[in-house]
Design an enzyme around this catalytic site. Structure first.
Site, PDB file in Angstrom:
ATOM      1  N   ARG A  53       0.805  -1.224   0.000  1.00 32.07           N
ATOM      2  CA  ARG A  53       0.000   0.000   0.000  1.00 32.07           C
ATOM      3  C   ARG A  53       0.834   1.268   0.000  1.00 32.07           C
ATOM      4  NH1 ARG A  53      -2.625  -3.596   1.706  1.00 32.07           N
ATOM      5  NH2 ARG A  53      -0.976  -3.919   3.219  1.00 32.07           N
ATOM      6  N   THR A  54       1.805   1.335   0.909  1.00 31.56           N
ATOM      7  CA  THR A  54       2.512   2.602   1.089  1.00 31.56           C
ATOM      8  C   THR A  54       3.271   2.985  -0.188  1.00 31.56           C
ATOM      9  OG1 THR A  54       2.719   2.118   3.434  1.00 31.56           O
ATOM     10  CG2 THR A  54       4.141   3.845   2.549  1.00 31.56           C
ATOM     11  N   LYS A  82      26.043  -4.903  -0.388  1.00 35.42           N
ATOM     12  CA  LYS A  82      27.514  -4.926  -0.431  1.00 35.42           C
ATOM     13  C   LYS A  82      28.115  -4.279   0.808  1.00 35.42           C
ATOM     14  CE  LYS A  82      27.304  -4.235  -5.433  1.00 35.42           C
ATOM     15  NZ  LYS A  82      27.411  -3.174  -6.442  1.00 35.42           N
ATOM     16  N   ARG A 103      11.168   3.449   3.327  1.00 36.59           N
ATOM     17  CA  ARG A 103      10.771   2.478   4.367  1.00 36.59           C
ATOM     18  C   ARG A 103      12.004   1.649   4.697  1.00 36.59           C
ATOM     19  NH1 ARG A 103       5.540  -1.262   4.759  1.00 36.59           N
ATOM     20  NH2 ARG A 103       4.786   0.782   5.360  1.00 36.59           N
ATOM     21  N   HIS A 131       5.154   5.830  11.305  1.00 39.10           N
ATOM     22  CA  HIS A 131       4.636   5.733   9.932  1.00 39.10           C
ATOM     23  C   HIS A 131       3.717   6.945   9.773  1.00 39.10           C
ATOM     24  CE1 HIS A 131       3.411   4.252   6.203  1.00 39.10           C
ATOM     25  NE2 HIS A 131       2.835   3.109   6.523  1.00 39.10           N
TER      26      HIS A 131
END
Lengths: 308, 169
Positions: A53-54, A82, A103, A131
């Site tokens: 969704r986000t 890496k 995120r 959030h």
């Protein structure tokens, strides 16, 4: 009120007036519809862990207003694999774009990123911490349903049910609601109650908080029921999980005792905690809630880019 | 057995008088050995008094270090783990200054965040904590909560300062 260039990291960084301003701008953007607000602007979506969704909502928000998007949705395909530090990744990406949405699985990662970035960083979820765009869209949804949230004409009752200990959306929304005239009703399995820190915040803000005896009481007494997902890994005993799961599941029959205006919200994904027969009742509002992510995220992006 | 002498100055002397150096007094009892570990360099002569009686605190710890004064970094660490402490500078067996340990508004790169998922435990990045004040409208004027509580600026979790492990320097 200055938003251009601002970082959106935690709902705790915003005053009541600033929150109301974001909601007002979101409403204006929604009424305006699609356009070219973000023409010539490029967003990086850095998703170091999966999101449906986000990420899609931020990307749609940008594309619907003529902006462009680049990024990744799996850290395994980046230099992080890496051993590149997060700070270095951000210092590189900020050279390319106008705004970063990120995120990350670690708590506080967005604030670290914001400290090294010249362009605004919008936190799309950092571990179990914050959030904020979800909180803004939750508030926007409640305010659209119940204008009294902003006018203060009457006290709304907002109930939270399920895992209140680990759910970051619950923590952020409870903190944000401290700015408004609401009563909080809580119902959670033993061991998954709302952490004391948030009860203290409510007390400091003068917000009444009550513990409901269970889901039926929360349904009968509230204007908004905010459901959350119970995660099996929080329960060492699978039998106990099955038992508790059953007692934190809403179905259509249970809603007969609800006020007609009760609306059920959920940050999604829902698993078993809301039966699908609820979807066909007027109380279900979790999909329109997800839809509100578009104008709210457009408002946030537009404000930090200085185009709104 | 007779009760030890109970005046503060006498009790401090029970530990051992030092000619020159620093005395950290009024340490919360549970933090005495942590303070000693913080301040003990390889060359330092250190005297430790644990669970001494205190009219102010009930019980307290005292740590004395000969021949040196504590650094600003050590003072910052001390404020985190023993915010009730007083710092006395001793010269020629006399107390030259005696001051409460200054508690800063924030602690930069002094302690590790106790949240294992905090980004500072996974990236090469300095930690930062701010002191949490009591709930009040005028937050800046509100008293510091005792025992000292701090909040990680990154993961936003609150901790009792005693929960935090100091970083090696």
């Amino acid at each position: 009120m200055r938003f251009a260039g601002r970082q959106v990291l935690s709902i705790a960084d915003f005053t009541r007036d600033e929150i109301v301003h974001v909601l007002t701008v979101a409403s204006q953007v929604e009424q305006r519809g699609r356009g070219a607000l973000f023409s010539g602007k490029l967003m990086a979506t850095l998703f170091f862990e999966p999101s449906t969704r986000t990420r899609l909502s931020f990307e749609a928000a940008m594309l619907h207003q003529g902006g462009q998007v680049m990024g990744f949705s799996d850290a395994a395909s980046t230099s992080t694999k890496k051993g590149e530090s997060l700070a270095d990744t951000i210092r590189m990406v900020e050279q390319y774009v106008d705004v970063i949405v990120m995120r990350h699985p670690r708590d506080g990662a967005a604030r670290l990123a914001a400290e090294v970035s010249r362009v605004p960083v919008i936190n799309g979820g950092d571990g179990a911490n914050q959030h904020p765009s979800q909180t803004f869209l939750d508030l926007y949804t409640i305010a659209k349903l119940f204008p009294a949230l902003l006018t203060g004409d009457r006290q709304l009752t907002v109930a939270f049910a399920g895992d209140l200990k680990y759910g970051r959306t619950v923590h952020s929304l409870v903190s944000a609601l401290c700015h408004f005239k609401v009563k909080i009703l809580l119902t959670a399995p033993a061991g998954l109650e709302l952490p004391q820190q948030y009860l203290d915040e409510c007390a400091a803000a003068g917000l009444p908080v009550e513990i409901a005896s269970g889901l039926p009481e929360a349904i009968a007494a509230s204007d908004v029921l905010y459901m959350t997902r119970l995660q099996e890994e929080r329960f060492p005993d699978p039998v106990e999980f099955d038992h508790i799961k059953a007692s934190y599941r809403v179905n259509a029959a249970m809603l007969r005792s609800a006020k007609p205006e009760l609306r059920i919200l959920h940050p999604l994904p829902r698993i078993n905690e809301i039966a699908t027969d609820v979807d066909f009742t007027p109380h279900a509002h979790y999909f329109p809630q997800a839809g509100n992510g578009i104008p709210v995220r457009q408002a946030l992006v537009g404000l930090v880019l200085g185009v709104l | 057995m007779t009760e030890p002498i109970t005046t503060s100055a006498s009790r401090v002397r029970q530990v051992e008088a030092i000619a020159n150096g620093t005395v950290i007094d009024h340490i919360p009892p549970a933090m005495t050995l942590k303070v000693a570990a913080l301040l003990t360099g390889t060359e330092d002569q250190v005297f430790i008094g644990a669970n001494l009686r205190s009219s102010r605190m009930g019980r307290k710890g005292v740590v004395k270090i000969s021949n040196r004064e504590i650094s600003p970094h050590e003072a910052s660490c001390l404020a985190l783990i023993a915010p009730t402490a007083t710092v006395c500078i001793i010269r020629d067996f006399s107390v030259v200054t005696k001051q409460p340990v200054p508690v800063p508004e924030r602690f930069d790169d002094v302690a590790r965040c106790a949240n294992p998922n905090c980004v500072t435990n996974h990236e090469r990045w300095p930690t930062r904590f701010v002191v949490v004040r009591g709930p009040s409208e005028a937050r800046s004027a509100a008293p510091i909560e005792v025992p000292l509580r701090v909040r990680c600026v990154y993961c936003e979790r609150g901790f009792a300062a005693g929960e935090l492990a100091l970083l090696d320097r």
